[in-house]
Design a protein around this motif. Structure first.
Motif, PDB file in Angstrom:
ATOM      1  N   TYR A  72      10.443 -36.254 -32.339  1.00 24.02           N
ATOM      2  CA  TYR A  72       9.342 -36.658 -31.717  1.00 24.02           C
ATOM      3  C   TYR A  72       9.197 -38.123 -31.234  1.00 24.02           C
ATOM      4  N   GLY A  73       8.577 -38.371 -30.047  1.00 21.73           N
ATOM      5  CA  GLY A  73       8.552 -39.956 -29.816  1.00 21.73           C
ATOM      6  C   GLY A  73       9.629 -40.429 -28.768  1.00 21.73           C
ATOM      7  N   PHE A  74      10.898 -39.923 -28.612  1.00 20.08           N
ATOM      8  CA  PHE A  74      11.935 -40.401 -28.170  1.00 20.08           C
ATOM      9  C   PHE A  74      12.211 -39.538 -26.838  1.00 20.08           C
ATOM     10  N   ASN A  75      12.761 -40.333 -25.883  1.00 22.10           N
ATOM     11  CA  ASN A  75      13.015 -41.772 -25.903  1.00 22.10           C
ATOM     12  C   ASN A  75      11.856 -42.354 -24.996  1.00 22.10           C
ATOM     13  N   SER A  76      11.775 -43.777 -25.360  1.00 25.42           N
ATOM     14  CA  SER A  76      10.594 -44.477 -24.635  1.00 25.42           C
ATOM     15  C   SER A  76      11.247 -45.621 -23.972  1.00 25.42           C
ATOM     16  N   ASP A  77      10.570 -46.631 -23.676  1.00 28.48           N
ATOM     17  CA  ASP A  77      10.916 -47.953 -23.127  1.00 28.48           C
ATOM     18  C   ASP A  77      11.180 -48.857 -24.372  1.00 28.48           C
ATOM     19  N   THR A  78      10.752 -48.305 -25.499  1.00 25.41           N
ATOM     20  CA  THR A  78      11.070 -49.318 -26.803  1.00 25.41           C
ATOM     21  C   THR A  78      12.047 -48.725 -27.916  1.00 25.41           C
ATOM     22  N   GLU A  79      12.130 -47.250 -27.893  1.00 21.57           N
ATOM     23  CA  GLU A  79      12.849 -46.718 -28.986  1.00 21.57           C
ATOM     24  C   GLU A  79      13.845 -45.543 -28.314  1.00 21.57           C
ATOM     25  N   TRP A  80      14.961 -45.374 -28.746  1.00 18.32           N
ATOM     26  CA  TRP A  80      15.984 -44.173 -28.461  1.00 18.32           C
ATOM     27  C   TRP A  80      16.599 -43.643 -29.683  1.00 18.32           C
ATOM     28  N   ASN A  81      16.926 -42.445 -29.373  1.00 15.93           N
ATOM     29  CA  ASN A  81      17.701 -41.685 -30.600  1.00 15.93           C
ATOM     30  C   ASN A  81      19.117 -41.711 -30.277  1.00 15.93           C
ATOM     31  N   TYR A  82      19.994 -41.962 -31.338  1.00 13.79           N
ATOM     32  CA  TYR A  82      21.358 -42.323 -30.936  1.00 13.79           C
ATOM     33  C   TYR A  82      22.072 -40.946 -30.718  1.00 13.79           C
ATOM     34  N   SER A  83      21.611 -39.675 -30.894  1.00 17.64           N
ATOM     35  CA  SER A  83      22.157 -38.614 -30.258  1.00 17.64           C
ATOM     36  C   SER A  83      22.124 -38.427 -28.641  1.00 17.64           C
ATOM     37  N   SER A  84      21.283 -39.341 -28.192  1.00 18.27           N
ATOM     38  CA  SER A  84      21.171 -39.272 -26.705  1.00 18.27           C
ATOM     39  C   SER A  84      22.283 -39.200 -25.774  1.00 18.27           C
ATOM     40  N   ASP A  85      23.377 -39.719 -26.144  1.00 18.08           N
ATOM     41  CA  ASP A  85      24.461 -40.047 -25.377  1.00 18.08           C
ATOM     42  C   ASP A  85      25.535 -39.038 -25.704  1.00 18.08           C
ATOM     43  N   GLU A  86      25.208 -37.894 -26.657  1.00 20.16           N
ATOM     44  CA  GLU A  86      26.331 -36.918 -27.171  1.00 20.16           C
ATOM     45  C   GLU A  86      26.295 -36.074 -26.178  1.00 20.16           C
ATOM     46  N   PRO A  87      27.124 -35.696 -25.207  1.00 18.02           N
ATOM     47  CA  PRO A  87      27.259 -34.485 -24.279  1.00 18.02           C
ATOM     48  C   PRO A  87      26.905 -33.013 -24.808  1.00 18.02           C
ATOM     49  N   GLY A  88      25.883 -32.451 -24.357  1.00 20.82           N
ATOM     50  CA  GLY A  88      25.826 -31.111 -24.912  1.00 20.82           C
ATOM     51  C   GLY A  88      24.944 -31.179 -26.281  1.00 20.82           C
ATOM     52  N   LEU A 484       2.647 -44.171 -23.415  1.00 22.52           N
ATOM     53  CA  LEU A 484       3.158 -44.439 -21.876  1.00 22.52           C
ATOM     54  C   LEU A 484       2.465 -43.284 -21.120  1.00 22.52           C
ATOM     55  N   ILE A 485       2.535 -42.122 -21.782  1.00 26.07           N
ATOM     56  CA  ILE A 485       1.914 -40.852 -21.136  1.00 26.07           C
ATOM     57  C   ILE A 485       0.439 -41.105 -20.569  1.00 26.07           C
ATOM     58  N   ARG A 486      -0.282 -41.377 -21.606  1.00 25.83           N
ATOM     59  CA  ARG A 486      -1.550 -41.609 -21.161  1.00 25.83           C
ATOM     60  C   ARG A 486      -2.177 -42.890 -20.201  1.00 25.83           C
ATOM     61  N   TRP A 487      -1.246 -43.830 -20.306  1.00 26.84           N
ATOM     62  CA  TRP A 487      -1.224 -44.971 -19.199  1.00 26.84           C
ATOM     63  C   TRP A 487      -0.385 -44.626 -18.074  1.00 26.84           C
ATOM     64  N   ASN A 488      -0.023 -43.497 -17.931  1.00 30.25           N
ATOM     65  CA  ASN A 488       0.713 -43.203 -16.719  1.00 30.25           C
ATOM     66  C   ASN A 488       1.757 -43.899 -16.267  1.00 30.25           C
ATOM     67  N   LEU A 489       2.488 -44.279 -17.416  1.00 27.38           N
ATOM     68  CA  LEU A 489       3.731 -45.264 -17.045  1.00 27.38           C
ATOM     69  C   LEU A 489       5.132 -44.771 -17.701  1.00 27.38           C
ATOM     70  N   LEU A 490       4.992 -43.565 -18.050  1.00 26.00           N
ATOM     71  CA  LEU A 490       6.406 -43.080 -18.706  1.00 26.00           C
ATOM     72  C   LEU A 490       7.415 -43.084 -17.672  1.00 26.00           C
ATOM     73  N   GLY A 491       7.402 -42.611 -16.753  1.00 32.22           N
ATOM     74  CA  GLY A 491       8.447 -42.574 -15.677  1.00 32.22           C
ATOM     75  C   GLY A 491       8.987 -43.917 -15.432  1.00 32.22           C
ATOM     76  N   ALA A 492       7.863 -44.656 -14.898  1.00 34.73           N
ATOM     77  CA  ALA A 492       8.293 -45.962 -14.274  1.00 34.73           C
ATOM     78  C   ALA A 492       8.890 -46.995 -15.435  1.00 34.73           C
ATOM     79  N   ASN A 493       8.486 -46.890 -16.626  1.00 36.42           N
ATOM     80  CA  ASN A 493       8.830 -47.851 -17.822  1.00 36.42           C
ATOM     81  C   ASN A 493      10.147 -47.518 -18.395  1.00 36.42           C
ATOM     82  N   LEU A 494      10.479 -46.067 -18.207  1.00 40.92           N
ATOM     83  CA  LEU A 494      11.805 -45.594 -18.590  1.00 40.92           C
ATOM     84  C   LEU A 494      12.846 -46.113 -17.453  1.00 40.92           C
ATOM     85  N   GLU A 495      12.517 -46.041 -16.304  1.00 36.93           N
ATOM     86  CA  GLU A 495      13.584 -46.713 -15.221  1.00 36.93           C
ATOM     87  C   GLU A 495      13.660 -48.015 -15.223  1.00 36.93           C
TER      88      GLU A 495
END
Length: 595
Positions: A72-88, A484-495
């Protein structure tokens, strides 16, 4: 050694098949199945065992230990999990806003959802028993225990709503008529647990006020008030409801009401002097890894794990490729800060080199490993380090280090944010200054603290600075996503984070002066790196004494794995309820948000 003590006699059958056996790592007290609730909850020793049992689900294999804390907590504009780029990858789906109800990592009857509700049920039993039989007055041992039970139930519900949004509201023990219930509007639950924490704060003692509150593994008044402040901010913030992303329409959860509550609770804690920042950011994290559990400092409360439970370092520590001089466990490094984060820090900020680590411990030779640089796309969280522990971890699966649930620095930033909204930037300034005073050496306080904060004269500028300060202070603690969710910044900051990573890859824009080559050598101990080139504009060849290392491996596929292409993270702020629980709900549970 840290242990969670349980009274096996209060385990209820019928709640999600909750007759599961307890992990052998926990210390079982003699069975009390023949004892009546009137005896258990009027006897402090027995009641304490029952309340301690509320925490046992934290350590279950697929609960906080192995599923919620690592994922829980991934991915954000600060942290990412290294399973993210594993297809499937079933793990990767959880991070890139593409989770499905049948996700193989999570779709099991003993998953975190079930364990959280098991904890809620145990709390409900304890709360009912203590109210009916314990006479739990403020200042009494049974009053302390009721406050703990109320708080632990609030923790489980806070995390359920953080991960899933609307969930069933259970505030009484299950009976034959309430085995199956629908989801409740989360506003109702937020109001209940905020009220519960208000009551709990009258029952539990301040840190070190009694023997019950001298450890960060026990609930204390400073934590209860701080958690209440956090939840007030969350409840009034933006979040995805079935009809869209918005604030609550419940007038009780208005920004005015909730920010006022948050400011009052935060300033109560600040004014109490019962908690404080450690003088040094690095010292705080060293003491955490050394498992210093004394209450009344910066850590307000920690999820307690025994030495044979918990996967905080196992998941997030600086990577160790083999069993070496620092650890008997070749683990760590499943996640890290985005590669831009290091360069977004002020170079003089003492938090940078604690939070962002560009090396791993390589394969050991005769049991001794040394630090080795990794690629630009792979950084590690330096807050978690086996090499800072006093204990040599020997377990193959768990490290036993607690999970910090909340620390005092967040209280200061909550106070700053609430004061800024209610009273203006000037009222927020003293709290933000306290955070930055620790971050910078004293000779820079005029520039980096006073001048920096005093220049934030508008509410908007102060808010943006607070958003940034959360990044600098809490990278690697996985609280960013919910904020980021409560600030309404999740999508914008990830982009924006993707754009920034492409700029870093191409050395354009704000990263044009980041070097493409590092130069390194080893210090006299033969294992510690000395690196030149990490800072901006450090682009001078250091000569034959140093080895060169290419600092440019940041591929498009890696960058785009921050969230799934074609997905709007704001439409996937929560995980779906896993299919096993949908199927077992007698048709009453359904998924929203297009799942």
């Amino acid at each position: 050694m840290k242990k969670i003590i349980i009274i096996s006699g209060i385990i209820l059958a019928g709640m999600l098949n909750s007759c599961q056996e307890f992990e052998e790592d926990f210390l079982d007290a003699p069975a009390q199945s023949t004892l009546d609730e009137s005896i258990i909850f009027s006897t402090p020793g027995l009641a304490k065992g029952a309340v301690d049992g509320i925490m046992e689900p934290f350590g279950q294999t697929n609960s906080y230990r192995g599923r919620f804390i690592p994922f829980y907590g991934f991915n954000s504009d600060t942290e990412w999990n290294y399973s993210s780029d594993e297809p499937g990858s079933s793990q990767g789906e959880l991070m890139i806003y593409d989770a499905k109800p049948n996700n193989s990592q999570m779709n099991s009857s003993n998953n975190a959802w079930a364990m959280m509700f098991l904890g809620v049920e145990r709390a409900n039993i304890c709360i009912r028993g203590l109210r009916n039989f314990g006479n739990p007055l403020p200042g009494t041992e049974l009053g302390q225990l009721l406050g703990e039970a109320l708080t632990l139930r609030a923790i489980y519900y806070a995390d359920l709503m953080k991960a899933w949004g609307d969930v069933p509201a259970r505030f009484e023990p299950i009976n034959s008529e309430t085995i199956y219930i629908e989801k409740s509007n989360r506003d109702i639950i937020y109001k209940q647990i905020i009220a519960d924490l208000g009551e709990a704060s009258t029952l539990v003692a301040w840190p070190n006020e009694t023997s019950a509150t001298n450890s960060v593994e026990r609930i204390n008044k400073a934590f209860v008030k701080s958690l209440r402040a956090r939840l007030a901010m969350v409840a009034s913030g933006f979040q995805q409801y079935p009809d869209g992303v918005r604030r609550s329409t419940d007038p009780e959860l208005s920004v005015q009401n909730m920010y006022t509550l948050a400011l009052n609770e935060a300033t109560d804690v600040i004014g109490s002097g019962s908690a404080s920042l450690e003088p040094s950011f690095e010292t705080f994290w060293k003491n955490y890894n050394k498992e210093v559990l004394t209450a009344g400092k910066e850590s307000l409360w920690e999820i307690p794990f025994s030495a044979g439970r918990g996967r905080v370092l196992f998941s997030f520590a600086v990577r160790h490729r083999g069993v070496d001089q620092h650890t008997g466990q070749a683990r760590g490094g499943i996640a890290g800060p985005l590669p831009t984060v290091f360069y977004d820090f002020d170079e003089e900020d003492s938090r940078r080199d604690v939070s962002c680590i560009p090396y791993q411990w390589g394969n050991p030779i005769e049991g001794i490993a040394k630090q080795e640089l990794v690629n630009l796309d792979t950084w590690y969280f330096g807050k978690y380090r086996y090499e800072w522990m006093d204990r040599y971890v020997t377990s193959t699966n768990d490290d036993g280090v607690n999970k910090i649930y909340m620390r005092y620095a967040e209280v200061l930033l909550i106070a700053a944010e609430a004061a800024n909204e209610l009273q203006g930037a000037g009222a927020a300034a003293p709290y933000l200054k306290q955070i930055r005073i620790r971050a910078f050496p004293s000779e820079l306080h005029t520039e980096k603290v006073d001048n920096y904060v005093n220049a934030l004269t508008s509410t908007e500028d102060m808010f943006n600075a607070i958003v940034d300060e959360y990044l600098y202070e809490f990278t690697g603690e996985m609280i960013r996503k919910q904020n980021l969710i409560r600030w309404n910044l999740l999508g914008a900051n990830l982009e924006e984070a993707k754009v920034k990573m492409f700029n870093l890859k191409n050395r354009t824009g704000e990263y044009a002066n980041v070097p493409s080559t590092l130069y390194y050598k080893y210090q006299d101990d033969g294992e510690t790196l000395e690196v030149y080139g990490l800072n901006r504009n450090e682009d001078v060849d250091q000569g034959a004494e140093y080895s060169a290392f290419g600092w440019d491996n940041l591929e498009d596929d890696i960058i785009n794995s921050l969230y799934k292409q074609g997905v709007n993270p704001d439409n996937r702020q929560f995980w779906p309820i896993w299919q096993v629980f949908i199927d077992g709900s007698n048709g009453l549970l359904v998924n929203d948000y297009g799942y």
